[in-house]
Design an enzyme around this catalytic site. Structure first.
Site, PDB file in Angstrom:
ATOM      1  N   GLY A  40       0.877  -1.167   0.000  1.00 49.41           N
ATOM      2  CA  GLY A  40       0.000   0.000   0.000  1.00 49.41           C
ATOM      3  C   GLY A  40       0.910   1.211   0.000  1.00 49.41           C
ATOM      4  CG  HIS A  41       3.937   1.635  -2.484  1.00 54.48           C
ATOM      5  ND1 HIS A  41       4.743   1.283  -3.537  1.00 54.48           N
ATOM      6  CD2 HIS A  41       4.261   0.792  -1.480  1.00 54.48           C
ATOM      7  CE1 HIS A  41       5.508   0.271  -3.166  1.00 54.48           C
ATOM      8  NE2 HIS A  41       5.219  -0.055  -1.929  1.00 54.48           N
ATOM      9  CD  GLN A 224       5.533  -6.437  -0.227  1.00 56.07           C
ATOM     10  OE1 GLN A 224       6.184  -6.931  -1.129  1.00 56.07           O
ATOM     11  NE2 GLN A 224       4.339  -5.916  -0.408  1.00 56.07           N
ATOM     12  CB  THR A 301      -4.383  -5.142   6.937  1.00 57.37           C
ATOM     13  OG1 THR A 301      -3.247  -4.563   7.611  1.00 57.37           O
ATOM     14  CG2 THR A 301      -3.896  -6.093   5.862  1.00 57.37           C
ATOM     15  N   GLY A 414       7.285  14.947   6.975  1.00 53.56           N
ATOM     16  CA  GLY A 414       5.818  14.931   6.916  1.00 53.56           C
ATOM     17  C   GLY A 414       5.377  14.177   5.681  1.00 53.56           C
TER      18      GLY A 414
HETATM   19  P1  IMP Z   1       1.951 -11.374   2.715  1.00 54.97           P
HETATM   20  O1  IMP Z   1       3.007 -10.870   1.818  1.00 54.97           O
HETATM   21  O2  IMP Z   1       0.643 -10.678   2.565  1.00 54.97           O
HETATM   22  O3  IMP Z   1       1.800 -12.871   2.688  1.00 54.97           O
HETATM   23  O4  IMP Z   1       2.421 -11.047   4.232  1.00 54.97           O
HETATM   24  C1  IMP Z   1       3.602 -11.602   4.782  1.00 54.97           C
HETATM   25  C2  IMP Z   1       4.177 -10.687   5.836  1.00 54.97           C
HETATM   26  O5  IMP Z   1       4.652  -9.505   5.210  1.00 54.97           O
HETATM   27  C3  IMP Z   1       3.176 -10.234   6.900  1.00 54.97           C
HETATM   28  O6  IMP Z   1       3.875 -10.043   8.126  1.00 54.97           O
HETATM   29  C4  IMP Z   1       2.712  -8.886   6.385  1.00 54.97           C
HETATM   30  O7  IMP Z   1       2.244  -8.039   7.413  1.00 54.97           O
HETATM   31  C5  IMP Z   1       3.992  -8.362   5.760  1.00 54.97           C
HETATM   32  N1  IMP Z   1       3.735  -7.451   4.646  1.00 54.97           N
HETATM   33  C6  IMP Z   1       3.337  -7.758   3.404  1.00 54.97           C
HETATM   34  N2  IMP Z   1       3.238  -6.664   2.651  1.00 54.97           N
HETATM   35  C7  IMP Z   1       3.588  -5.639   3.425  1.00 54.97           C
HETATM   36  C8  IMP Z   1       3.725  -4.228   3.195  1.00 54.97           C
HETATM   37  O8  IMP Z   1       3.505  -3.706   2.097  1.00 54.97           O
HETATM   38  N3  IMP Z   1       4.118  -3.494   4.263  1.00 54.97           N
HETATM   39  C9  IMP Z   1       4.418  -4.043   5.473  1.00 54.97           C
HETATM   40  N4  IMP Z   1       4.326  -5.339   5.729  1.00 54.97           N
HETATM   41  C10 IMP Z   1       3.915  -6.132   4.708  1.00 54.97           C
END
Ligand code: IMP
Length: 423
Positions: A40-41, A224, A301, A414
């Site tokens: 989620g950018h 990520q 989420t 910010g």
């Molecule tokens: P998945 O990639 O949705 O299967 O999540 C695997 C892990 O990576 C979980 O701990 C998620 O909360 C974390 N995660 C996945 N995408 C993001 C992101 O964009 N930001 C932060 N954490 C992420």
């Protein structure tokens, strides 16, 4: 010709979207290389906040071409919503967005498998975003996946059916009570496939290499963070792709010797969402203050992010694995008001002091060793030049640079595009 990479150095949510957006005007092409709608950018400008999931963060600039690379996994249902969200602002997304035929499709049953797998794990769950990421990459490496290019094939529906049937059989192996209406999910899926078909699919590795030959500049956008990398992250509490620099080469078909700068984005503190070890995590008022002031809730989420002090052991590891050439420090403003700040400079690992990131950072093995630093009180959010920043923050920045041996070129104060201080 320039190919630069931009990636997160912690557990995601470092603020990559904002920085890609700030940098975009310098590049002809912005290319996403891995991940999917788990990302989620967030970008903020003109008082409006946009959250991008699969579409590269260069989409808001008139002249940049945006590419969804082969390393990305795409959910057409999420994509359709993202597209409609942008079109509400009268944006012409379609003419600026190209999608790799080799990117893999997330099916509704991938999402169901993700949910079944997580539910079956109980307390040991990964904390996945449940967007079907893991099961889709499993099908990719298992050589069963369906790719964007398959949509153009005459037997696309049969391919879909065969894989979805297999998934249903797999779901029934899990001993969990999963309620779903597959017919409804499939109707939504096939409707969104029709929308997807109105976009341009390309052989993106060919497109990008021709662009390099033609002297175009490319920014590769990671999703990520490095500590969620499938190989180098805190396995198994990771995502299913290579979030580190190497992922840009495999996720776009760009050779390593074409890459010039690697921009590493990090927060002035640390956050993590989902399960897994986090040595500098705070369970006290300081952690709550970071969460509140930094608005640390997941953009995908809505889950509360865990917060803690900056971990230089982990950052040094990420800088090394990625070959970072310039650092961008985000959310410096969130640390205003702390009397004392702590930075983790080493771990006590099984009783011994170490300064590298070990195989296992579970709490029973690792205790952070901190350096204390004086905090600052000033509100940074209106500051526009490095000179204006309080001396304590400059000391904090210089300490990090010295430890990481890489310059911090940008300090973000910010969420808005304008709240970005260049050094
Ligand atoms: P998945 O990639 O949705 O299967 O999540 C695997 C892990 O990576 C979980 O701990 C998620 O909360 C974390 N995660 C996945 N995408 C993001 C992101 O964009 N930001 C932060 N954490 C992420």
């Amino acid at each position: 010709m320039t190919v630069d990479l931009l990636l997160g150095l912690q557990w995601g949510d470092e603020g990559k979207g904002k920085i890609v957006d700030v940098l975009t005007s310098k590049y002809d092409i912005i290319a996403r290389f891995q991940g999917g709608p788990n990302a989620g950018h967030t970008l903020e400008f003109d008082g409006i906040k946009h959250v991008l999931r699969t579409i590269p963060s260069g989409i808001f600039h008139a002249n940049s071409v945006n590419i969804i690379g082969n390393g990305v996994v795409m959910d057409p249902v999420v994509f359709q919503k993202e597209l409609e969200g942008l079109e509400k602002f009268n944006m012409d997304v379609k003419s600026k967005l190209l999608i790799s035929r080799k990117a893999h499709l997330i099916l509704p049953t991938h999402r169901l498998l993700d949910a079944a797998s997580e539910a079956s794990k109980g307390k040991a769950k990964i904390g996945s975003t449940l967007k079907g990421i893991g099961p889709t990459y499993m099908d990719k490496t298992g050589r069963n996946g369906i790719r964007i290019g398959d949509i153009e094939l005459a037997d696309f529906k049969e391919r879909y059916r065969s894989l979805a049937d297999k998934h249903e059989a797999m779901i029934s192996f899990y001993d969990v009570d999963l309620q779903y209406d597959l017919k409804e999910l499939e109707d939504e899926f096939f409707a969104s496939i029709e929308v997807l078909k109105t976009l341009t699919f390309i052989d993106s590795e060919e497109y990008l290499n021709q662009a390099i030959k033609a002297g175009k500049s490319i920014l590769c956008e990671g999703a990520q963070g490095s500590l969620l990398d499938i190989d180098f992250g805190t396995y198994p509490f990771v995502t299913s792709s290579n979030t580190t620099a190497a992922g840009a080469c495999t996720g776009l078909g760009i050779a390593p010797n074409k890459v010039k700068e690697v921009f590493g984005i990090f927060k002035a503190y640390t956050t993590r969402v989902g399960s897994g070890p986090f040595p500098t995590e705070l369970f006290d008022e300081d952690g709550q203050t970071m969460a509140r002031v930094g608005n640390e809730f997941g953009s995908v989420t809505g889950r509360a992010r865990r917060c803690g002090w900056l971990d230089l052991v982990a950052l040094k590891y990420a800088v090394q694995v990625n070959g970072v050439t310039a650092l961008y420090m985000m959310k410096g403003d969130v640390l205003s008001g702390f009397k004392t700040l702590k930075i983790c400079t080493a771990y006590r690992y099984k009783g011994e002091k170490i300064s590298h990131f070990p195989y296992n950072i579970e709490p029973e093995n690792v205790e952070p060793i901190y350096q204390e630093m004086k905090g600052w009180q000033a509100d940074l959010t209106g500051m526009t030049s490095y000179n204006e920043l309080p001396q304590e923050l400059k000391t904090y920045i210089e300490f990090i640079e010295k430890e990481l041996e890489v310059p911090i070129k940008v300090v973000s104060v910010g969420p808005d595009r304008k709240q970005t201080i260049l050094r």
